[in-house]
Design a protein around this motif. Structure first.
Motif, PDB file in Angstrom:
ATOM      1  N   ARG A   1      42.973  43.301  42.915  1.00 37.16           N
ATOM      2  CA  ARG A   1      43.597  42.349  43.817  1.00 37.16           C
ATOM      3  C   ARG A   1      42.785  41.054  43.846  1.00 37.16           C
ATOM      4  O   ARG A   1      41.564  41.075  43.993  1.00 37.16           O
ATOM      5  CB  ARG A   1      43.706  42.916  45.233  1.00 37.16           C
TER       6      ARG A   1
ATOM      7  N   GLY B   1      45.051  37.302  51.317  1.00 39.03           N
ATOM      8  CA  GLY B   1      44.407  36.983  50.049  1.00 39.03           C
ATOM      9  C   GLY B   1      43.604  35.705  50.027  1.00 39.03           C
ATOM     10  O   GLY B   1      43.466  35.078  48.966  1.00 39.03           O
TER      11      GLY B   1
ATOM     12  N   ASP C   1      40.171  47.025  42.565  1.00 43.05           N
ATOM     13  CA  ASP C   1      41.544  47.455  42.304  1.00 43.05           C
ATOM     14  C   ASP C   1      42.367  46.354  41.643  1.00 43.05           C
ATOM     15  O   ASP C   1      43.570  46.530  41.409  1.00 43.05           O
ATOM     16  CB  ASP C   1      42.217  47.872  43.617  1.00 43.05           C
TER      17      ASP C   1
END
Length: 428
Positions: free
Chosen positions: A36, A373, A34
């Motif tokens: 990210r 993240g 996606d």
């Protein structure tokens, strides 16, 4: 992710901690499908010391493949192998005064360990190999036999014999002098310890919890082995190729092991490759006595040779040590801010661990970091250590970003942690 659930074995592990489908990667970052991005302080469990898709290595690999050069060669002579061996001699062995023969045992680190164990037994005619508490050397049977982790050992399904385990550096908290037990057992004809063929050791235990042996301990072990005619094997699979600063993790100790095992970041690009380095007089193999189909992956030779270009001069070593000092300071600040939750900091170079006081905290911190993240893993016998292996090529900004996320994650987990019983609110 249904296809993974339906078809892939239950043995899968890392994907359970990181529920994402990854697609691309560059430098210190990996991206899911996606788009990210995640800062990667896992580095393929130490396989990507130079980051993802390093441009110099990638250019060499693409040019090699585009030219229809040999990809698979078993142990045939190829131009790619010749170039790697020449550069390995010129850049690594020669400048360090190391006289080793190079064996290509197979694609993975456990292959390098199996070859080392077999060779030590063949050369000495003895069977016992001494390993150390909390060691990890691989998942095949010989490597498992010299591994300490009970969960990994239990997967063997058969007895793991012909080994003896001794206390690693610091294991007895300084109450007993180093090697006292080992020396006593070797000297006592009634101890029941057969004279070992070899000792196998990691100078910094990656999977075992970032436990480290200082140079003095390493030198004492080398002297002990020499006195008793025991071969010294250093497993540098995770901590070699610059992870601790110098190319080999034992360089600062000034020792020369009889056998060295290398893999992981050896190819520099995540391609399977392993070496077993051995003193020339130990090279008593018969042709084909230890072999394997994938011991000659030529694209790995290409990227490994390209990676050695990064080792001309002392720049990479000095940069790694400087970055490591910065990581250590940041972790010590985190530990000082949470003394009830963080027991200490361990590591060397760019391999560091944050040791937690309670089971379950380290995995929760890694989970919180993933949400923010950042990829990290745990290590240690009880998964009590958050382990950081950022690429050696990580920038100052990337290190600052990752360490900031780690601090946030520790705070988030500790703030949700129940107050200990001593504070009157029940045991956490």
């Amino acid at each position: 992710m249904d296809i993974f659930e339906r078809l892939e074995s239950e043995v899968r592990s890392y994907c359970r901690s990181w529920p994402a489908v990854f697609r691309t990667a560059r430098g210190s970052r990996i991206f899911d499908e996606d788009g990210r991005g995640f800062l990667d302080f896992f580095s393929g469990a130490g396989t990507l010391n130079y980051g993802h898709n390093h441009p110099h290595l990638k250019a060499e690999l693409l040019a090699y493949l585009a030219g229809d050069h040999v990809v698979h060669s078993l142990d045939m002579h190829t131009t790619a192998k010749r170039r790697f061996l020449e550069k390995f001699q010129d850049v690594v062995l020669g400048p360090r005064g190391l006289d080793y023969k190079v064996q290509l045992p197979g694609p993975g680190g456990t292959n390098a360990v199996e070859a080392a164990l077999k060779l030590a037994r063949k050369y000495t005619g003895r069977q016992t190999v001494v390993n150390f508490t909390n060691a990890f050397h691989g998942m095949t049977l010989g490597s498992l036999a010299v591994t300490g982790n009970a969960a990994k050992r239990n997967g063997a399904g058969v007895p793991l014999n012909h080994t003896a385990t001794m206390p690693y550096a610091g294991y007895l908290d300084g109450r007993t002098p180093d090697f006292l037990l080992f020396e006593r057992l070797l000297d006592d004809q009634g101890s029941g310890l057969d004279r070992p063929a070899a000792v196998i050791v990691e100078t910094l235990q990656g999977e075992g919890g970032l436990n480290g042996a200082d140079p003095g301990w390493q030198r004492a072990l080398a002297r002990l082995c020499a006195r008793h005619g025991i071969l010294l094997i250093v497993d540098d699979i995770q901590m070699g190729c610059g992870r601790t600063g110098p190319f080999f993790s034992f360089e600062d100790a000034g020792i020369t092991p009889d056998i060295v095992c290398l893999s992981k970041s050896l190819s520099g690009y995540g391609l399977p490759m392993a070496l077993t380095l051995l003193r020339p007089h130990l090279d008593v193999w018969e042709p084909g006595e230890h072999n394997g189909t994938f011991r000659g992956l030529d694209p790995a030779f290409v990227t490994a040779a390209a990676a050695l270009d990064l080792w001309t001069g002392d720049g990479l070593r000095e940069q790694t040590l400087a970055k490591g000092a910065r990581v250590r300071r940041a972790l010590e600040e985190i530990a000082a801010a949470r003394p009830d939750a963080v027991a200490g900091v361990r590591g060397r170079g760019l391999a560091w661990g944050l040791v937690f006081t309670e089971p379950g905290l380290a995995p929760r911190v890694c989970g919180a970091a993933f949400e923010r993240g950042l990829l990290m893993e745990t290590s240690g016998p009880d998964d009590e250590v958050v382990k950081l292996l950022p690429p050696l090529t990580a920038t100052a900004d990337e290190l600052a970003e990752g360490l900031g996320v780690l601090a946030e994650s520790v705070a988030a987990v500790c703030d949700r942690r129940p107050v200990p019983a001593a504070a009157g609110r029940g045991r956490s």
